[in-house]
Design a protein around this motif. Structure first.
Motif, mmCIF file in Angstrom:
data_model
loop_
_atom_site.group_PDB
_atom_site.id
_atom_site.type_symbol
_atom_site.label_atom_id
_atom_site.label_comp_id
_atom_site.label_asym_id
_atom_site.label_seq_id
_atom_site.Cartn_x
_atom_site.Cartn_y
_atom_site.Cartn_z
ATOM 1 N N ASN A 35 0.832 -1.206 0.000
ATOM 2 C CA ASN A 35 0.000 0.000 0.000
ATOM 3 C C ASN A 35 0.864 1.252 0.000
ATOM 4 O O ASN A 35 2.050 1.218 0.333
ATOM 5 N N ASP A 36 0.231 2.359 -0.367
ATOM 6 C CA ASP A 36 0.835 3.695 -0.285
ATOM 7 C C ASP A 36 2.181 3.776 -0.991
ATOM 8 O O ASP A 36 3.188 4.224 -0.421
ATOM 9 N N GLU A 37 2.202 3.351 -2.241
ATOM 10 C CA GLU A 37 3.437 3.396 -3.015
ATOM 11 C C GLU A 37 3.264 4.247 -4.266
ATOM 12 O O GLU A 37 2.166 4.436 -4.771
ATOM 13 N N ARG A 38 4.395 4.753 -4.751
ATOM 14 C CA ARG A 38 4.406 5.521 -5.995
ATOM 15 C C ARG A 38 5.731 5.281 -6.703
ATOM 16 O O ARG A 38 6.787 5.315 -6.079
ATOM 17 N N CYS A 39 5.670 5.019 -7.993
ATOM 18 C CA CYS A 39 6.884 4.887 -8.790
ATOM 19 C C CYS A 39 6.615 5.443 -10.178
ATOM 20 O O CYS A 39 5.512 5.276 -10.717
ATOM 21 N N GLN A 40 7.608 6.087 -10.748
ATOM 22 C CA GLN A 40 7.434 6.694 -12.070
ATOM 23 C C GLN A 40 8.639 6.398 -12.952
ATOM 24 O O GLN A 40 9.778 6.503 -12.512
ATOM 25 N N TRP A 41 8.352 5.967 -14.196
ATOM 26 C CA TRP A 41 9.386 5.731 -15.190
ATOM 27 C C TRP A 41 9.115 6.618 -16.398
ATOM 28 O O TRP A 41 7.982 6.692 -16.880
ATOM 29 N N GLU A 42 10.156 7.259 -16.899
ATOM 30 C CA GLU A 42 10.029 8.065 -18.118
ATOM 31 C C GLU A 42 10.973 7.493 -19.169
ATOM 32 O O GLU A 42 12.161 7.310 -18.917
ATOM 33 N N PHE A 43 10.423 7.189 -20.342
ATOM 34 C CA PHE A 43 11.194 6.578 -21.421
ATOM 35 C C PHE A 43 11.193 7.482 -22.645
ATOM 36 O O PHE A 43 10.140 8.006 -23.038
ATOM 37 N N SER A 44 12.373 7.636 -23.254
ATOM 38 C CA SER A 44 12.450 8.351 -24.522
ATOM 39 C C SER A 44 13.287 7.547 -25.498
ATOM 40 O O SER A 44 14.232 6.863 -25.100
ATOM 41 N N CYS A 45 12.894 7.641 -26.742
ATOM 42 C CA CYS A 45 13.528 6.877 -27.810
ATOM 43 C C CYS A 45 13.816 7.854 -28.942
ATOM 44 O O CYS A 45 13.013 8.008 -29.866
ATOM 45 N N PRO A 46 14.946 8.600 -28.852
ATOM 46 C CA PRO A 46 15.233 9.646 -29.844
ATOM 47 C C PRO A 46 15.495 9.042 -31.216
ATOM 48 O O PRO A 46 16.070 7.942 -31.298
ATOM 49 N N GLU A 47 15.175 9.746 -32.321
ATOM 50 C CA GLU A 47 14.362 10.925 -32.236
ATOM 51 C C GLU A 47 12.915 10.506 -32.059
ATOM 52 O O GLU A 47 12.447 9.574 -32.701
ATOM 53 N N GLU A 48 12.207 11.225 -31.216
ATOM 54 C CA GLU A 48 10.872 10.799 -30.841
ATOM 55 C C GLU A 48 9.932 10.624 -32.034
ATOM 56 O O GLU A 48 9.159 9.673 -32.085
ATOM 57 N N THR A 49 10.012 11.535 -32.983
ATOM 58 C CA THR A 49 9.071 11.466 -34.104
ATOM 59 C C THR A 49 9.365 10.309 -35.048
ATOM 60 O O THR A 49 8.506 9.915 -35.837
ATOM 61 N N ALA A 50 10.580 9.738 -34.970
ATOM 62 C CA ALA A 50 10.950 8.637 -35.862
ATOM 63 C C ALA A 50 10.744 7.278 -35.212
ATOM 64 O O ALA A 50 10.974 6.243 -35.845
#
Length: 321
Positions: free
Chosen positions: A232-247
């Motif tokens: 309970n009461d947990e938070r986790c965040q992942w941010e992923f990028s794959c440059p170039e984003e539009t390709a």
């Protein structure tokens, strides 16, 4: 947009693998572009994905059914096929004499039934034939499998190095690499497990983490304690990028997904955010099969102070458009 649920043959693991285990939650909405292949012959390009499933999936398949897919990835000797089957449930029988999925590759043949899934299988070449049979007796939910065409890797000289991972108010396991380099995994007020890569490089893993992927690189995220119940009461965040984003775009497969259910996902949830899109998932409403419109996404996992469930494991690939 149906819900879907790795036994790996120790053959080849060409993609870079990052395994990040932590407590997580936030929201997102993404473009779903899942098309399944009809029975017949299909030719794939390197890095391409093809999805097959039993008739009527996720509902029960009919009796007296037969469907065959022949899949090739030229040139065969330079490629192999990788299977991920989030859901597999056929009528079980001794020696699979009733309902079955027969997987043939060059010099190899395997018959699957019941819950004995081909999930995680890799072929020795870039060709396979899959044949699904059902008899006139019982039926079951069936299966959905994703099949990728992969470049056969060259065999590198194997060296192993381990770098200690550091933590503040948390627990850390060493990060290990084979024929590659691993940077220390660091977490603040959280838990970090091993970050492992084969023939590649892995960057730091943290509970609030930013990852930059290259095309055809895979990362794995999962809820805390998976497959046991998350806390309970947990938070986790992942941010992923794959440059170039539009390709590029991100391809999401979640073999297991089960969070506490609630109206409008006001309790436990996984929020998936991409450029101009946001989707909130809870219960068994999985992001499995999601493909983002660009090469960027943020996954945020939250739990409240009440009930829990088994959580989730998701595989995320960076794919060229």
């Amino acid at each position: 947009m149906e819900n879907s649920d790795l036994i790996f043959l120790e053959r080849m693991k060409a993609a870079i693998l990052i395994l990040a285990v932590a407590s997580c939650a936030y929201g997102a909405s993404l473009e779903i572009r899942l098309e399944t292949a009809d029975c017949g012959t299909h030719t794939m390009a390197e890095g391409e994905r093809l999805a097959i499933q039993s008739p009527n999936f996720p509902k029960d398949y009919p009796v007296d059914e037969r469907c065959q897919w022949e899949i090739s990835c030229p040139s065969e000797d330079d490629h192999y096929l990788e299977f991920v089957c989030p859901t597999f449930d056929l009528q079980s029988s001794p020696d699979c004499v009733n309902d079955r999925l027969v997987i043939a590759s060059r010099g190899e043949r395997d018959t699957k039934c019941g819950t004995d899934s081909p999930d995680g299988m890799t072929t020795s070449t870039g060709w396979t034939r899959l044949t699904f049979f059902s008899n006139a007796d019982k039926v079951a939910q069936g299966f959905r499998c994703y099949i990728w065409c992969r470049a056969a890797p060259t065999v590198p000289t194997t060296t192993t190095s381990t770098t200690a991972a550091t933590t503040t108010a948390g627990t850390t396991t060493a990060a290990t690499t084979t024929a590659g380099t691993t940077t220390a995994a660091t977490t603040t007020a959280g838990t970090t497990t091993a970050a492992t890569t084969t023939a590649g490089t892995t960057t730091a893993a943290t509970t609030t983490a930013v990852y930059e992927l290259v095309p055809n690189q895979r990362v794995i995220i999962q809820s805390t304690n998976f497959p046991k119940a998350y806390a309970n009461d947990e938070r986790c965040q992942w941010e992923f990028s794959c440059p170039e984003e539009t390709a590029n775009y991100l391809d999401v497969i979640c073999p297991k997904f089960s969070l506490e259910d609630s109206t409008d996902c006001t309790k436990d949830k996984l929020i998936v955010t991409s450029r101009g899109e946001r989707d909130v998932k809870c219960g068994t409403d999985s992001p499995d099969g999601t493909q983002t419109s660009t090469g960027w996404a943020r996954f945020t996992y939250r739990t409240d102070s009440s009930g829990t469930d088994t959580g989730f494991r998701c595989y995320i690939w960076c794919r060229p458009k």
